[in-house]
Design an enzyme around this catalytic site. Structure first.
Site, PDB file in Angstrom:
ATOM      1  N   PRO A   1       0.702  -0.987   0.469  1.00 29.10           N
ATOM      2  CA  PRO A   1       0.052   0.399   0.033  1.00 29.10           C
ATOM      3  C   PRO A   1       1.131   1.015   0.327  1.00 29.10           C
ATOM      4  O   PRO A   1       1.783   0.648   0.678  1.00 29.10           O
ATOM      5  CB  PRO A   1      -0.519  -0.092   1.375  1.00 29.10           C
ATOM      6  CG  PRO A   1      -0.797  -1.700   1.899  1.00 29.10           C
ATOM      7  CD  PRO A   1       0.385  -1.969   1.251  1.00 29.10           C
TER       8      PRO A   1
ATOM      9  N   LYS B   1       1.449   2.464  -7.011  1.00 29.83           N
ATOM     10  CA  LYS B   1       0.412   1.580  -8.043  1.00 29.83           C
ATOM     11  C   LYS B   1      -0.677   2.238  -8.628  1.00 29.83           C
ATOM     12  O   LYS B   1       0.240   2.416 -10.405  1.00 29.83           O
ATOM     13  CB  LYS B   1       0.277   0.409  -7.423  1.00 29.83           C
ATOM     14  CG  LYS B   1       0.786  -0.551  -6.861  1.00 29.83           C
ATOM     15  CD  LYS B   1       0.218  -1.878  -5.904  1.00 29.83           C
ATOM     16  CE  LYS B   1      -0.469  -1.215  -5.458  1.00 29.83           C
ATOM     17  NZ  LYS B   1      -0.077  -0.333  -3.867  1.00 29.83           N
ATOM     18  N   THR B   2      -0.976   2.797  -7.737  1.00 29.79           N
ATOM     19  CA  THR B   2      -2.228   4.161  -8.198  1.00 29.79           C
ATOM     20  C   THR B   2      -1.788   5.007  -9.019  1.00 29.79           C
ATOM     21  O   THR B   2      -2.044   4.950 -11.229  1.00 29.79           O
ATOM     22  CB  THR B   2      -3.327   3.902  -7.425  1.00 29.79           C
ATOM     23  OG1 THR B   2      -3.999   2.758  -6.527  1.00 29.79           O
ATOM     24  CG2 THR B   2      -4.904   4.929  -8.409  1.00 29.79           C
TER      25      THR B   2
ATOM     26  N   SER C   1      -2.268  -7.097  -4.356  1.00 30.77           N
ATOM     27  CA  SER C   1      -1.452  -8.973  -4.684  1.00 30.77           C
ATOM     28  C   SER C   1      -0.567  -9.206  -4.081  1.00 30.77           C
ATOM     29  O   SER C   1       0.328  -9.298  -4.277  1.00 30.77           O
ATOM     30  CB  SER C   1      -2.341  -8.452  -5.949  1.00 30.77           C
ATOM     31  OG  SER C   1      -1.950  -7.807  -6.778  1.00 30.77           O
TER      32      SER C   1
END
Lengths: 256, 256
Positions: free
Chosen positions: B92, B96-97, B163
């Site tokens: 987190p 990534k986003t 993931s």
């Protein structure tokens, strides 16, 4: 991951602008050389033939452009396809899978991009988490999400699921653009007669719990776009009926 | 259902054969009339002009056909796109986003059909059923199923999900054709520093259970196609790195 009837690998092709430009030039040169040659053959005057060729190159470019623009306005022979979601709902053994498969083939033949989704095939990789009302609702919503994403990407779907609850079907309806609910209708008695695997029998004995039509409710669609009565129509006729509706509504064949 | 950055409605168009035929004829007539007119203007002989026009119609049809066939062999300027699945995995707050969004825009600009899937946006409509290892595995598998169906229909995807488990990532790899695992790498310390919402803090206090990097394991990818170290690269640079890889591998730009 072999879901759907025929999963095909699709390669997209893009023709770059430079390819189109070079190809246009090569065609124009070839075409004008032909004209010049013909004029020379007919008149034996190479000077005038070349001069005519020079005029032709410019003239044809303009004419070609206006020809393209004119055809852009002409609707004749164009088919606009709006992607859609066909949702077959009905009791177990009512005929959803067979009708769905037939419909899928008709659509594929027409050149429509379409994904087949059937409860049995989906289950292997898209596991339902339970048979409570909540779990089943959620499963249908997930499939609905999938069809919605496909629709957004220009891919239609043919989905066949018992989907007994109005709420989850309406969820899919709300979240897709072109939703076609198809009620595949047959009485419980008819379904029992068709059931060679003996699922109804086991449900009646209590060996399968929450079995739609026996120990769980099936909420009949009240605003289905299409109802196919499989006690009166063959699977082929039912698929044709849906196909005609789709063709009229989402395959906008334009005429002059 | 507004998932992904810009969900667009795509209408497919099919040009019927009859349209192509009629358009070809109309062009040939127009083109030959031009030639006939030019010949008449240059030579003032309408009889020979018409005769030449007759020969031209036939000749140009053959030449056009061979021109088409020759270009069919020429690879110059053609781009073949194989649909792919980019899977961004990482802790987190590893980035990534943002990287996923940047990459998505680059691909869209290139004209590639691509679907964006991000854990946060997906969650609303594609609910996870729990935070146990099993439930999380299943969630990732469902997303993987979705990307696989998209890939089969010619649509690439950019998915960004923590993931954390190797097994579920490998499941997606196995079930897609062109899987690109991208390990978005940053140390837990760095991620904590970036975490303005205080998720890590709450996890460290035990207010969030099974939080990856704190109270749940993150299994580092061992065979990722690409590793982007977000302590060294900006999100833009990371997206560019992935984009270059994709371009080289799946966008087959053909040259002479």
């Amino acid at each position: 991951m072999e879901i759907g009837l025929e999963a095909k690998d699709i390669d997209m092709f893009i023709e770059t602008k430079i390819r189109s430009i070079v190809k246009s030039i090569s065609w124009r040169i070839l075409a004008t050389l032909t004209t010049v040659s013909l004029v020379f053959i007919f008149f034996h005057r190479i000077d005038i033939a070349l001069e005519l060729g020079g005029v032709e190159i410019v003239a044809k470019m303009f004419i070609y452009y206006f020809h393209e623009r004119a055809w852009d306005k002409i609707k004749f022979g164009k088919v606009a396809i709006s992607p859609f979601v066909v949702w077959l709902t009905g009791l177990p053994k009512s005929g959803k899978t067979t009708i769905g498969n037939n419909l899928f083939r008709l659509l594929q033949k027409e050149g429509i991009k379409v994904q087949r989704l059937d409860s049995k095939e989906v289950r292997a990789l898209f596991p339902e988490t339970g048979f409570t009302r909540e779990a089943r609702d959620e499963h249908i919503k997930r499939i609905g999400y999938l069809t919605s994403i496909l629709e957004q990407n220009g891919v239609s779907s043919v989905a066949s699921f018992v989907s007994p609850y109005k709420e989850s079907r309406d969820f899919v309806r709300k979240n897709t653009k072109n939703f076609v609910e198809v009620y595949v209708k047959a009485s419980v008695e008819t379904c029992i007669k068709r059931d060679k695997e003996g699922m109804y029998e086991r449900a009646l004995k209590g060996e399968i719990i929450n079995f739609t039509g026996v120990s769980d409710v099936y909420e009949e669609p009240t605003e289905a776009e299409i109802v196919v009565d499989t006690e009166k129509l063959t699977p082929d006729e039912a698929a044709q009926k849906i196909y005609k509706y789709l063709k009229k509504k989402f395959l906008n064949v334009r005429r002059l």
